[in-house]
Scaffold this motif. Structure first.
Motif, mmCIF file in Angstrom:
data_model
loop_
_atom_site.group_PDB
_atom_site.id
_atom_site.type_symbol
_atom_site.label_atom_id
_atom_site.label_comp_id
_atom_site.label_asym_id
_atom_site.label_seq_id
_atom_site.Cartn_x
_atom_site.Cartn_y
_atom_site.Cartn_z
ATOM 1 N N ILE A 104 0.838 -1.201 0.000
ATOM 2 C CA ILE A 104 0.000 0.000 0.000
ATOM 3 C C ILE A 104 0.877 1.257 0.000
ATOM 4 O O ILE A 104 0.566 2.246 -0.659
ATOM 5 N N GLU A 105 2.036 1.164 0.691
ATOM 6 C CA GLU A 105 2.937 2.323 0.749
ATOM 7 C C GLU A 105 3.419 2.673 -0.654
ATOM 8 O O GLU A 105 3.512 3.838 -1.017
ATOM 9 N N SER A 106 3.745 1.625 -1.434
ATOM 10 C CA SER A 106 4.239 1.889 -2.786
ATOM 11 C C SER A 106 3.140 2.492 -3.668
ATOM 12 O O SER A 106 3.410 3.357 -4.489
ATOM 13 N N TRP A 107 1.921 2.015 -3.464
ATOM 14 C CA TRP A 107 0.802 2.582 -4.225
ATOM 15 C C TRP A 107 0.655 4.069 -3.926
ATOM 16 O O TRP A 107 0.541 4.885 -4.831
ATOM 17 N N LEU A 108 0.671 4.386 -2.651
ATOM 18 C CA LEU A 108 0.518 5.795 -2.260
ATOM 19 C C LEU A 108 1.656 6.615 -2.836
ATOM 20 O O LEU A 108 1.465 7.719 -3.344
ATOM 21 N N PHE A 109 2.857 6.035 -2.757
ATOM 22 C CA PHE A 109 4.030 6.740 -3.249
ATOM 23 C C PHE A 109 3.881 7.055 -4.738
ATOM 24 O O PHE A 109 4.128 8.179 -5.179
ATOM 25 N N SER A 110 3.424 6.061 -5.522
ATOM 26 C CA SER A 110 3.328 6.311 -6.964
ATOM 27 C C SER A 110 2.191 7.282 -7.263
ATOM 28 O O SER A 110 2.281 8.091 -8.184
ATOM 29 N N ALA A 111 1.118 7.216 -6.456
ATOM 30 C CA ALA A 111 0.039 8.178 -6.653
ATOM 31 C C ALA A 111 0.561 9.597 -6.415
ATOM 32 O O ALA A 111 0.269 10.524 -7.172
ATOM 33 N N GLY A 112 1.359 9.749 -5.358
ATOM 34 C CA GLY A 112 1.948 11.054 -5.055
ATOM 35 C C GLY A 112 2.828 11.535 -6.199
ATOM 36 O O GLY A 112 2.766 12.696 -6.611
ATOM 37 N N LEU A 113 3.634 10.607 -6.736
ATOM 38 C CA LEU A 113 4.512 10.978 -7.840
ATOM 39 C C LEU A 113 3.703 11.410 -9.060
ATOM 40 O O LEU A 113 4.035 12.390 -9.726
ATOM 41 N N ALA A 114 2.629 10.658 -9.348
ATOM 42 C CA ALA A 114 1.808 11.002 -10.506
ATOM 43 C C ALA A 114 1.234 12.404 -10.330
ATOM 44 O O ALA A 114 1.184 13.192 -11.279
ATOM 45 N N PHE A 115 0.852 12.716 -9.099
ATOM 46 C CA PHE A 115 0.312 14.047 -8.830
ATOM 47 C C PHE A 115 1.372 15.125 -9.080
ATOM 48 O O PHE A 115 1.118 16.119 -9.772
ATOM 49 N N VAL A 116 2.562 14.894 -8.541
ATOM 50 C CA VAL A 116 3.642 15.873 -8.724
ATOM 51 C C VAL A 116 3.941 16.046 -10.215
ATOM 52 O O VAL A 116 4.124 17.164 -10.702
ATOM 53 N N CYS A 117 3.964 14.916 -10.930
ATOM 54 C CA CYS A 117 4.228 14.991 -12.375
ATOM 55 C C CYS A 117 3.161 15.831 -13.069
ATOM 56 O O CYS A 117 3.478 16.662 -13.911
ATOM 57 N N THR A 118 1.902 15.587 -12.708
ATOM 58 C CA THR A 118 0.821 16.345 -13.332
ATOM 59 C C THR A 118 1.047 17.833 -13.137
ATOM 60 O O THR A 118 0.963 18.621 -14.077
ATOM 61 N N VAL A 119 1.328 18.199 -11.887
ATOM 62 C CA VAL A 119 1.473 19.616 -11.580
ATOM 63 C C VAL A 119 2.657 20.202 -12.356
ATOM 64 O O VAL A 119 2.532 21.226 -13.025
ATOM 65 N N LEU A 120 3.818 19.497 -12.295
ATOM 66 C CA LEU A 120 5.012 20.037 -12.955
ATOM 67 C C LEU A 120 4.830 20.097 -14.466
ATOM 68 O O LEU A 120 5.103 21.107 -15.110
ATOM 69 N N VAL A 121 4.341 18.980 -15.004
ATOM 70 C CA VAL A 121 4.214 18.886 -16.450
ATOM 71 C C VAL A 121 3.152 19.863 -16.965
ATOM 72 O O VAL A 121 3.338 20.538 -17.969
ATOM 73 N N GLY A 122 2.037 19.933 -16.258
ATOM 74 C CA GLY A 122 0.953 20.789 -16.713
ATOM 75 C C GLY A 122 1.227 22.263 -16.493
ATOM 76 O O GLY A 122 0.881 23.112 -17.321
ATOM 77 N N LEU A 123 1.886 22.580 -15.375
ATOM 78 C CA LEU A 123 2.059 24.003 -15.059
ATOM 79 C C LEU A 123 3.177 24.659 -15.856
ATOM 80 O O LEU A 123 3.171 25.868 -16.039
ATOM 81 N N THR A 124 4.140 23.852 -16.331
ATOM 82 C CA THR A 124 5.254 24.454 -17.072
ATOM 83 C C THR A 124 4.764 25.294 -18.246
ATOM 84 O O THR A 124 5.092 26.484 -18.325
ATOM 85 N N PRO A 125 3.960 24.731 -19.147
ATOM 86 C CA PRO A 125 3.475 25.595 -20.232
ATOM 87 C C PRO A 125 2.503 26.671 -19.736
ATOM 88 O O PRO A 125 2.504 27.789 -20.269
ATOM 89 N N VAL A 126 1.708 26.340 -18.715
ATOM 90 C CA VAL A 126 0.734 27.319 -18.223
ATOM 91 C C VAL A 126 1.444 28.567 -17.723
ATOM 92 O O VAL A 126 1.080 29.696 -18.048
ATOM 93 N N MET A 127 2.505 28.355 -16.923
ATOM 94 C CA MET A 127 3.244 29.490 -16.377
ATOM 95 C C MET A 127 3.826 30.340 -17.499
ATOM 96 O O MET A 127 3.877 31.558 -17.415
ATOM 97 N N GLN A 128 4.288 29.684 -18.550
ATOM 98 C CA GLN A 128 4.862 30.412 -19.679
ATOM 99 C C GLN A 128 3.797 31.222 -20.412
ATOM 100 O O GLN A 128 3.985 32.400 -20.710
ATOM 101 N N LEU A 129 2.676 30.566 -20.668
ATOM 102 C CA LEU A 129 1.645 31.227 -21.459
ATOM 103 C C LEU A 129 0.992 32.371 -20.703
ATOM 104 O O LEU A 129 0.515 33.335 -21.283
#
Lengths: 112, 885
Positions: B443-468
């Protein structure tokens, strides 16, 4: 708001808190009041949203006040109930009062 | 406290401003946050207020921003956005798949790493309140290397009696025992434990009883508690084992309890025997094999530390010769078992996986920027229609979310496969991995990967948003496909790719070095033929062999076996097989003055019988091999290997010289009678380290009489008939002696080199993943460059630019980043190679071949990644490109 409907529990609490705080009904004081009086911890996002909803229903309105240096000079909103808001609060209060009548024995006994 | 409160951090403000409504409404909410910030700073200090503020901003963004979004009922709800995003991704399926794979690789490997770290360091001992278990570990400054002896039995008795801070102190010693007779004999790991260990561990048996104080007395009936699997295998049902008698080390022993399945304390124990309480008499021994542990009810261990330090100080006063240089540490069980080398290794893996994840995220952020840059008009239109730039750019967040979700799914698959593979590669039978270490996706690994996916979403999605967000709709409208300098995505992307190339470079060097070391391992030339060799352990530790001359008699009969049986060409006994790590012993040379400690050094030692060298087909370089006459009561003799002759005797012949082996009371003078080639006495320890020094000496087994040895034989015919012959001879000697763990020499090598293979493979996989990711990154940027400059290229072609000129234009783009990234990467790689030196066998950390290949590989990837976009650039039709707008 239709004549025979009531706001939700949280919105009722916010309305009453605004009423209680009178001249002091700023967002932060509403949160503190709810925490102090009913022990309910309210997230700020939820409160702002509730206030927005109540405003769009015409139950609260706000006036702008200049903010001090602590806020970086940012203005703040003092909330007040509108006439409709006050009427709703009164309606809720009276409805509650009527609902409770005659239930004292059950409440005292402590079992349903 | 009054006075000026520092302002809250700007970047958090920016995040808040982007989600809050405009006008007084947003301003007042931000002002409230400022008010609260001031209160927190005063009450809790800057750092804690900072933490609160960041968290608060994220919660507010979600609670308010997204909630507002949903409740507004605007044209585009979140679901509509997701649908639009899905459609956009489907329009370019290959880009979507590549993005998801890249994120998936990153998340999968991070998850894998997390499972490993969690399994080793965080999972902990499987007992109630494991953090309360404290081990009193002994360290000895006078013993070099990592093999500190533990406490002597007398020490444990004294510690248990005299410490006052731990609630219950117990002790145990691990050992190996032979269970059963003749063909049914098997060897098992066991622990001798004090009766109160159960009170410390608080794990009751699943059937039967714990040990009582009576079981620990001399002369009572021997009793044993079995592990669940062992009881099940022998008796079918754990409960049926109770009351049965089994033969352990030649003694009939009654089963009184069975432990639950998960209990294998301390490592992989199959059974537990009571530690017989002996009266302590005579001198205190210097170190022993006992571990001491207890349960502390306080979180603060300083009182325990002081207490045991006081006990030790008293010992040092009373017996300075025994406790000089000894210190005591108080650690949790896991800390006491894992440390030093292992931590460094895991640190290297964490660094590697962080690299991969950073690269992956940077890369997908890159691809998102490419998408953003070609869709500025769409963003501008939405913004112009009154959505606000943030909302206008929301499609990118939605796409990032979908990509991260897909990536997380791929990552789960990759992570699961990697963890499963690693779990097999390091299985307990191969590595003796203790049972408290388990690699699984929990369960710890599941939570960990969910957290990573969230961080990725924010970083990946916000990079162009911040620029635009910086640009007005009017600018954005103009920008499309013209590569206007107002869109600053280019600079961010360029730096991202440089970082990416640098990181993959470092990682690839790491995997190149470990791959070379795996190759070095496979192609390692042993100075003897490994093919016909078969090894079997002989265990004579049981008390029944303690009689004077008994072990010598059995070893003597075994030594003759090599010469007598047709299926065994040659055979001999040894205490340490070649290619395994032979234990260290102090050595001093004769005529070395008064044998000061500084003249002493450590060499590997093994006791071997006659026939050992013959089994390996090794002839002496100088002098002779052991003879049957080199037995107890005769002058003690030794054979040194060529490395020891070179390092200790300056290359002169060692034959006829005397050396002293061992230290203290156990030191003995021996005559050197022969010199043999190096037979891998350091096992697979990293050459060049103290452990990896190949110098070693052999003693005559007949003069040492060890409690256990391994019979190494060179098989002339069938393996089975050789094993049968050995078994028959042993049963004839004594039914309690059986060949244990019969294995080929390849298996010996496999068990001793799993470390390099398992961790080396991990690094190679990381490196390959990084290469794939870097390739997509480079492709992304070059392809983006071409797409953005289509019009410019069209103009150039129209004005008569040659294809070579256009190619140069494209290549320059990739070349610059590649060169810069490689320079930074080589510096980084050099640092990485320092860290993973323990993972390398027979490879120079600055191996030029690896460095050159990595540069070559990355260069080739760069060229390959530029090919398709360059081809596209060459085909740009000038007329069409100019007409585009």
């Amino acid at each position: 708001m239709p004549a025979n409907s009531y706001p939700g529990e949280f919105e009722q609490m916010v309305l009453v808190a605004v009423l209680r705080l009178r001249q002091d009904a700023f967002a932060l004081s509403i949160i503190r009041e709810l925490d102090r009086v009913v022990g309910r911890e309210v997230s700020r996002g939820a409160l702002y949203r509730a206030l927005d909803r109540l405003e769009s229903k015409g139950l609260v309105k706000w006036e702008v006040e200049e903010g001090g240096p602590e806020r970086g000079g940012k203005r703040r909103r003092r909330f007040r109930l509108t006439g409709a808001g006050l009427a709703i609060v009164r309606k809720c209060y009276e409805a509650q009062q009527r609902l409770w009548v005659g239930l004292e024995p059950e409440l005292d006994r402590g079992t349903p | 406290m009054s006075g000026r409160v520092p302002e809250p951090p700007r970047f958090v403000d920016r995040l808040l401003r982007s989600v809050l409504p405009s006008g007084v409404r947003g301003e007042s909410i931000l002002g409230d946050a400022y008010d609260e910030w001031a209160v927190k700073v005063r009450a809790k200090g800057y750092l804690r207020a900072l933490f609160w503020y960041g968290l608060h901003a994220v919660r507010l963004s979600f609670g308010y921003g997204l909630g507002r979004w949903f409740s507004r009922g605007s044209v585009h709800g979140l679901t509509t956005e997701l649908k639009v995003a899905a459609r956009a991704l489907l329009r370019t399926p290959s880009a979507a798949v590549v993005s998801m794979t890249v994120i998936g690789l990153g998340i999968g490997l991070a998850m894998f790493m997390f499972a490993i770290i969690y399994g080793v360091f965080l999972r902990g001992l499987n007992v109630p309140d494991a953090h309360q278990i404290l081990v009193l570990s002994r360290a000895d400054a006078t013993v070099p290397g990592s093999f500190d002896p533990q406490w002597s039995y007398a020490d444990t008795v004294d510690l248990r009696r005299n410490q006052r801070t731990l609630n219950q102190v117990s002790t145990y010693r691990t050992t190996q025992v032979v269970v059963g007779l003749a063909e049914n004999a098997s060897r098992h790991t066991a622990a001798l434990i004090a009766a109160n260990l159960w009170e410390v561990l608080q794990v009751p048996p699943m059937a039967g009883r714990e040990f009582s104080d009576d079981d620990a007395q001399i002369g009572v009936e021997p009793v044993v508690i079995l592990a669940e699997w062992f009881a099940r295998e022998r008796f079918g049902e754990p409960r049926l084992a109770l009351g049965e008698v089994i033969r352990i080390d030649g003694a009939e022993t009654r089963v009184v309890g069975v432990m639950p399945p998960e209990f294998r304390f301390p490592e992989n124990q199959d059974l537990w025997l009571p530690l017989i309480e002996e009266p302590v008499v005579g001198l205190r021994e210097r170190g022993g094999a006992f571990s001491v542990l207890g349960r502390s009810l306080e979180d603060d261990t300083s009182a325990v530390r002081q207490d045991v330090a006081a006990v030790l100080a008293r010992w040092q006063d009373e017996h300075p010769e025994t406790y000089d240089g000894v210190s005591v540490g108080v650690e949790t069980f896991i800390e006491s078992q894992t440390g030093g080398e292992l931590s460094q290794l895991f640190l290297a893996m964490v660094v590697a996986v962080t690299f991969v994840l950073v690269i992956a995220t940077a890369n997908v952020a890159n691809l998102m920027m490419t998408r953003a840059a070609t869709r500025t008009v769409q963003v501008a239109t939405r913004a112009a229609l009154g959505g606000g730039t943030f909302r206008a750019a929301f499609p990118f967040l939605a796409e990032a979310l979908l990509i991260s979700l897909g990536g997380a799914a791929i990552g789960l698959g990759v992570g699961w496969a990697a963890v499963d593979g690693f779990d097999r590669a390091t299985s307990a039978t191969l590595t003796g991995r203790p049972s408290y270490i388990q690699f699984e996706i929990g369960i710890e690994s599941w939570l960990f990967s969910a957290g990573l996916a969230f961080v990725c979403t924010v970083l990946v999605g916000l990079t162009p948003v911040m620029q635009l967000r910086r640009l007005s709709p009017a600018v954005l409208m103009r920008d499309d496909s013209r590569g206007s300098s107002s869109l600053r995505v280019g600079r961010v992307m360029r730096s991202l790719v440089v970082v990416e190339v640098a990181l993959s470079c470092a990682l690839l060097v790491g995997s190149g070095l470990t791959a070379r070391s795996i190759l070095a391992l496979s192609s390692y030339e042993y100075p003897f033929a490994t093919e016909p060799l078969l090894a079997a352990d002989i265990d004579l530790a049981a008390a029944k062999f303690d009689a004077e001359g008994e072990r010598a008699r059995i070893y003597g009969e075994l030594s003759r076996l090599g010469a007598e049986h047709p299926s065994i060409a040659a055979g001999g006994l040894t205490t340490a097989l070649p290619a395994t790590f032979a234990p260290f012993s102090d050595i001093a040379l004769e005529n070395d003055g008064d044998l000061l400690r500084r003249d002493q050094r450590q060499v590997h030692t093994a006791s071997v019988g006659t026939g050992f060298f013959a089994a390996l087909g090794v002839e002496p370089i100088d002098g002779r091999l052991f003879r049957r006459s080199d037995e107890a009561g005769q002058r003690r003799v030794a054979i040194v290997n060529i490395s020891l002759q070179q390092s200790a005797f300056d290359g002169e012949s060692a034959v006829g010289r005397r050396i002293r082996l061992g230290s203290g009371a156990e030191a003995t003078w021996v005559d050197v009678v022969g010199v043999v080639p190096d037979l891998a006495m350091a096992g697979f320890a990293t050459p060049g380290t103290p452990d990896g020094d190949p110098s070693g000496a052999y003693l005559s087994l007949a003069q040492e009489e060890p409690e256990a040895a391994t019979f190494l034989m060179s098989v002339a015919g069938e393996t089975e008939s050789a094993t049968a012959a050995l078994r028959a001879v042993l049963t004839g000697i004594d039914p309690d002696v059986a060949p244990l763990d019969v294995r080929s020499f390849d298996e010996v090598i496999r068990r001793n080199s799993w470390f390099y293979r398992a961790f080396g493979t991990v690094f190679v996989i990381f490196g390959v993943a990084a290469l794939f990711i870097a390739a997509t990154g480079l492709y992304g940027i070059v392809s983006f460059g071409v797409a953005r400059r289509r019009q410019e290229i069209g103009v150039r072609v129209a004005l008569g630019a040659q294809p070579s000129g256009v190619l140069r234009l494209v290549a320059r783009q990739a070349g610059g980043q590649l060169a810069l990234g490689l320079c930074a990467g080589l510096v980084l790689a050099w640092m990485v190679s320092r860290v993973i030196v323990n993972l390398m066998f027979n490879v120079d950390p600055r191996d030029p071949l690896v460095f050159v290949s990595v540069i070559g590989a990355l260069g080739a990837v760069g060229v390959f990644a530029s090919l398709e976009p360059a081809w596209r650039a060459l085909r740009v039709d000038a007329v069409e490109a100019l007409r585009a707008r």
